[in-house]
Design a protein around this motif. Structure first.
Motif, PDB file in Angstrom:
ATOM      1  N   GLU A  11       0.842  -1.196   0.000  1.00 30.55           N
ATOM      2  CA  GLU A  11       0.000   0.000   0.000  1.00 30.55           C
ATOM      3  C   GLU A  11       0.881   1.251   0.000  1.00 30.55           C
ATOM      4  O   GLU A  11       1.560   1.551   0.981  1.00 30.55           O
ATOM      5  CB  GLU A  11      -0.912   0.004   1.238  1.00 30.55           C
ATOM      6  CG  GLU A  11      -1.985   1.063   1.212  1.00 30.55           C
ATOM      7  CD  GLU A  11      -3.087   0.781   0.202  1.00 30.55           C
ATOM      8  OE1 GLU A  11      -3.629   1.737  -0.367  1.00 30.55           O
ATOM      9  OE2 GLU A  11      -3.392  -0.411  -0.007  1.00 30.55           O
ATOM     10  N   LYS A  12       0.874   1.977  -1.118  1.00 32.37           N
ATOM     11  CA  LYS A  12       1.643   3.216  -1.226  1.00 32.37           C
ATOM     12  C   LYS A  12       0.792   4.277  -1.898  1.00 32.37           C
ATOM     13  O   LYS A  12      -0.168   3.957  -2.622  1.00 32.37           O
ATOM     14  CB  LYS A  12       2.923   2.996  -2.039  1.00 32.37           C
ATOM     15  CG  LYS A  12       3.946   2.105  -1.361  1.00 32.37           C
ATOM     16  CD  LYS A  12       5.237   2.032  -2.158  1.00 32.37           C
ATOM     17  CE  LYS A  12       6.278   1.160  -1.458  1.00 32.37           C
ATOM     18  NZ  LYS A  12       7.563   1.126  -2.190  1.00 32.37           N
ATOM     19  N   LYS A  13       1.137   5.541  -1.673  1.00 31.69           N
ATOM     20  CA  LYS A  13       0.410   6.647  -2.297  1.00 31.69           C
ATOM     21  C   LYS A  13       1.390   7.680  -2.834  1.00 31.69           C
ATOM     22  O   LYS A  13       2.554   7.749  -2.422  1.00 31.69           O
ATOM     23  CB  LYS A  13      -0.540   7.290  -1.297  1.00 31.69           C
ATOM     24  CG  LYS A  13       0.117   7.864  -0.055  1.00 31.69           C
ATOM     25  CD  LYS A  13      -0.910   8.461   0.896  1.00 31.69           C
ATOM     26  CE  LYS A  13      -1.523   9.706   0.327  1.00 31.69           C
ATOM     27  NZ  LYS A  13      -2.390  10.418   1.312  1.00 31.69           N
ATOM     28  N   ILE A  14       0.894   8.479  -3.777  1.00 39.56           N
ATOM     29  CA  ILE A  14       1.704   9.519  -4.408  1.00 39.56           C
ATOM     30  C   ILE A  14       1.561  10.814  -3.617  1.00 39.56           C
ATOM     31  O   ILE A  14       0.437  11.252  -3.325  1.00 39.56           O
ATOM     32  CB  ILE A  14       1.249   9.761  -5.862  1.00 39.56           C
ATOM     33  CG1 ILE A  14       1.422   8.492  -6.693  1.00 39.56           C
ATOM     34  CG2 ILE A  14       1.993  10.927  -6.480  1.00 39.56           C
ATOM     35  CD1 ILE A  14       2.831   8.173  -7.060  1.00 39.56           C
ATOM     36  N   ALA A  15       2.679  11.440  -3.259  1.00 36.16           N
ATOM     37  CA  ALA A  15       2.635  12.730  -2.567  1.00 36.16           C
ATOM     38  C   ALA A  15       2.021  13.783  -3.484  1.00 36.16           C
ATOM     39  O   ALA A  15       2.122  13.702  -4.710  1.00 36.16           O
ATOM     40  CB  ALA A  15       4.039  13.150  -2.134  1.00 36.16           C
ATOM     41  N   ASP A  16       1.395  14.803  -2.876  1.00 35.60           N
ATOM     42  CA  ASP A  16       0.686  15.823  -3.654  1.00 35.60           C
ATOM     43  C   ASP A  16       1.595  16.557  -4.630  1.00 35.60           C
ATOM     44  O   ASP A  16       1.253  16.759  -5.799  1.00 35.60           O
ATOM     45  CB  ASP A  16       0.015  16.835  -2.712  1.00 35.60           C
ATOM     46  CG  ASP A  16      -1.085  16.200  -1.878  1.00 35.60           C
ATOM     47  OD1 ASP A  16      -1.727  15.266  -2.400  1.00 35.60           O
ATOM     48  OD2 ASP A  16      -1.287  16.625  -0.735  1.00 35.60           O
ATOM     49  N   ASP A  17       2.781  16.974  -4.147  1.00 38.76           N
ATOM     50  CA  ASP A  17       3.677  17.724  -5.026  1.00 38.76           C
ATOM     51  C   ASP A  17       4.201  16.848  -6.163  1.00 38.76           C
ATOM     52  O   ASP A  17       4.391  17.311  -7.291  1.00 38.76           O
ATOM     53  CB  ASP A  17       4.829  18.352  -4.242  1.00 38.76           C
ATOM     54  CG  ASP A  17       5.609  17.344  -3.422  1.00 38.76           C
ATOM     55  OD1 ASP A  17       5.177  16.167  -3.340  1.00 38.76           O
ATOM     56  OD2 ASP A  17       6.660  17.724  -2.854  1.00 38.76           O
ATOM     57  N   LEU A  18       4.404  15.554  -5.903  1.00 40.61           N
ATOM     58  CA  LEU A  18       4.840  14.640  -6.956  1.00 40.61           C
ATOM     59  C   LEU A  18       3.722  14.464  -7.989  1.00 40.61           C
ATOM     60  O   LEU A  18       3.971  14.474  -9.198  1.00 40.61           O
ATOM     61  CB  LEU A  18       5.212  13.282  -6.358  1.00 40.61           C
ATOM     62  CG  LEU A  18       5.482  12.153  -7.365  1.00 40.61           C
ATOM     63  CD1 LEU A  18       6.611  12.530  -8.318  1.00 40.61           C
ATOM     64  CD2 LEU A  18       5.793  10.851  -6.651  1.00 40.61           C
ATOM     65  N   TYR A  19       2.499  14.335  -7.496  1.00 37.77           N
ATOM     66  CA  TYR A  19       1.354  14.159  -8.404  1.00 37.77           C
ATOM     67  C   TYR A  19       1.239  15.343  -9.360  1.00 37.77           C
ATOM     68  O   TYR A  19       1.076  15.172 -10.574  1.00 37.77           O
ATOM     69  CB  TYR A  19       0.081  14.007  -7.581  1.00 37.77           C
ATOM     70  CG  TYR A  19      -1.179  13.831  -8.403  1.00 37.77           C
ATOM     71  CD1 TYR A  19      -1.485  12.608  -8.988  1.00 37.77           C
ATOM     72  CD2 TYR A  19      -2.062  14.891  -8.584  1.00 37.77           C
ATOM     73  CE1 TYR A  19      -2.635  12.436  -9.737  1.00 37.77           C
ATOM     74  CE2 TYR A  19      -3.217  14.725  -9.339  1.00 37.77           C
ATOM     75  CZ  TYR A  19      -3.496  13.509  -9.902  1.00 37.77           C
ATOM     76  OH  TYR A  19      -4.634  13.350 -10.650  1.00 37.77           O
TER      77      TYR A  19
END
Length: 449
Positions: free
Chosen positions: A328-336
């Motif tokens: 389970e991983k998510k993309i950081a806002d600034d990376l997105y």
């Protein structure tokens, strides 16, 4: 309405119904049953009708004409229009009830004033119009959400491409799909094949640039001596996808035109990175081959010009990796936000490759800009650097818009190019640059183009 029972001792009974004008008569025309609204059309009460003869009422001008005699005579359902004493028109239907000898024993009639029917007709017409609108909206929604395995087609330009593809799939004509590498040309070709009447036939892909010119013709028609089949016979009854057609020499193109011009059993789908009309103008594509294939070209735009598809792809790929690697991983806002600004010249293939790389190599459950390969990372001036927590939506949107606009300005020379990439008008680009920049260049912004 309650069930009506015809019993010998119920001649004077009034049927328990309030919303239908129903009259039952014997074969001789005697009225034996009525409802509580019967007679309203004729200015009579139900009690005044019971026991009367329809023949007598006809002679008095009340039933004009009486329907029972015609039903008895013709032994079938009769529909006619009566004129009431007040001059109103009534639509009346008579239905025969037969005995064991197949003789008419009773006649059931029911009537509606024509004005009521007109209202009903208008209602039904309005309902039909409304349903047509609903059907159109549902069809539009289906078009907008067509699922094509292996590709994402949610942007407006993608929806147009899919709509054309569906239309062309239903007719047996050549198709040309052009667009950069990795935009989904082959996937769309497979979709067209699956939606056509050739879906049960073979789907053969040929990279034309890999076929030596000396054996080009044999590759397509086969070799009789060795009894080997060519691409056209292998794809007979199905679809033959020609990739990199623009890489063929003009001599090979001449042979291909001759072979395809005689072909009647295989659908041809040509894929090209460059639009066929541009190739023809540059002399890289024979005119006769152009006119043979270029009937309904489909353009798939690059991913950088399909923001809705790019956003969807990022989400779907990350979700797929979570399932694939059970992590389970998510993309950081600034990376997105940074991913949405990159050019992605390799389109879906490049995007998937980069996302899978950073998903696997990231040491945290939150993937950040630092996890990107160095040549994908933003320079210090390009970084968004915003913390969404505690910020209002207008502030976030304005901050992001400014960063995206200034980063785009560094990549493109003119505001016209910027407008094309960002999907807004050139005056909007100029206006926004004036809003967000304070350098001397601001005053000369209109001259950039």
């Amino acid at each position: 309405m309650n069930t009506m029972l015809l019993l010998p001792n119920t001649d004077e009974e009034i049927m328990d119904t309030h919303d239908e004008d129903i009259i039952i008569t014997t074969r001789e025309g005697k009225i034996i049953k009525v409802t509580q609204i019967s007679g309203e059309h004729y200015g009579l009460t139900p009690a005044e009708l019971l026991g009367k003869s329809v023949l007598d009422l006809e002679a008095q001008g009340i039933f004009s004409p009486a329907i029972t005699p015609e039903v008895v005579e013709k032994k079938k359902k009769i529909v006619t229009v009566q004129t009431t004493p007040s001059g109103r028109k009534v639509l009346i239907t008579g239905i025969p009830l037969f005995n064991e000898q197949r003789e008419v024993e009773f006649v059931i009639s029911y009537s509606y004033e024509l004005s009521e029917l007109i209202v009903m007709k208008e209602y039904l017409q309005d309902l039909e119009t409304e349903m047509s609108k609903v059907k159109e909206e549902l069809a539009h929604l289906r078009d907008q959400h067509i699922q094509i395995d292996g590709s994402i087609m949610e942007s407006q330009s993608s929806a147009r491409a899919v709509k054309t593809a569906l239309k062309m799939a239903r007719i047996d004509a050549p198709i040309v799909i052009h667009g950069e590498r990795g935009v989904g040309k082959t996937t769309l070709a497979k979709f067209i094949h699956s939606q056509s009447n050739r879906s049960d036939g073979p789907f053969i892909e040929v990279n034309c640039s890999t076929i030596p010119e000396a054996v080009f013709e044999i590759a397509f028609i086969g070799n009789q001596e060795s009894q080997s089949q060519g691409y056209l016979s292998l794809a007979s009854g199905g679809s033959l996808v020609l990739k990199e057609l623009d890489q063929l020499s003009l001599a090979s193109q001449a042979k291909l035109f001759y072979l395809l011009n005689k072909n009647t059993t295989t659908r041809i789908i040509a894929l090209s990175e460059t639009p066929f009309d541009e190739l023809a103008k540059e002399g890289k594509l024979r005119e006769d081959l152009f006119y043979l294939l270029h009937i309904a070209p489909i353009h798939l735009k690059p991913l950088r010009e399909r923001p809705e598809d790019l956003e969807k792809a990022i989400s779907l790929y990350v979700k797929g990796f979570i399932d694939q690697y059970n992590d389970e991983k998510k993309i950081a806002d600034d990376l997105y936000i940074h991913l949405l600004q990159l050019e992605w010249k390799g389109n879906f293939r490049e995007l998937r490759n980069v996302l899978e790389r950073i998903f696997i190599t990231s040491d945290s459950n939150k993937i950040t800009l630092k996890d990107l390969p160095l040549h994908y990372q933003p320079s210090e001036g390009e970084q968004i650097g915003i913390d969404f927590d505690g910020q209002t939506l207008p502030h976030i949107l304005e901050f992001v818009e400014k960063k995206v606009l200034l980063n785009t300005q560094k990549r493109y020379k003119t505001t016209t190019e910027m407008a094309h990439v960002l999907g807004i008008s050139q005056p909007s680009v100029v206006r926004k640059l004036k809003k967000y920049t304070s350098s001397p260049m601001e005053d000369d912004m209109d001259k950039i183009t």
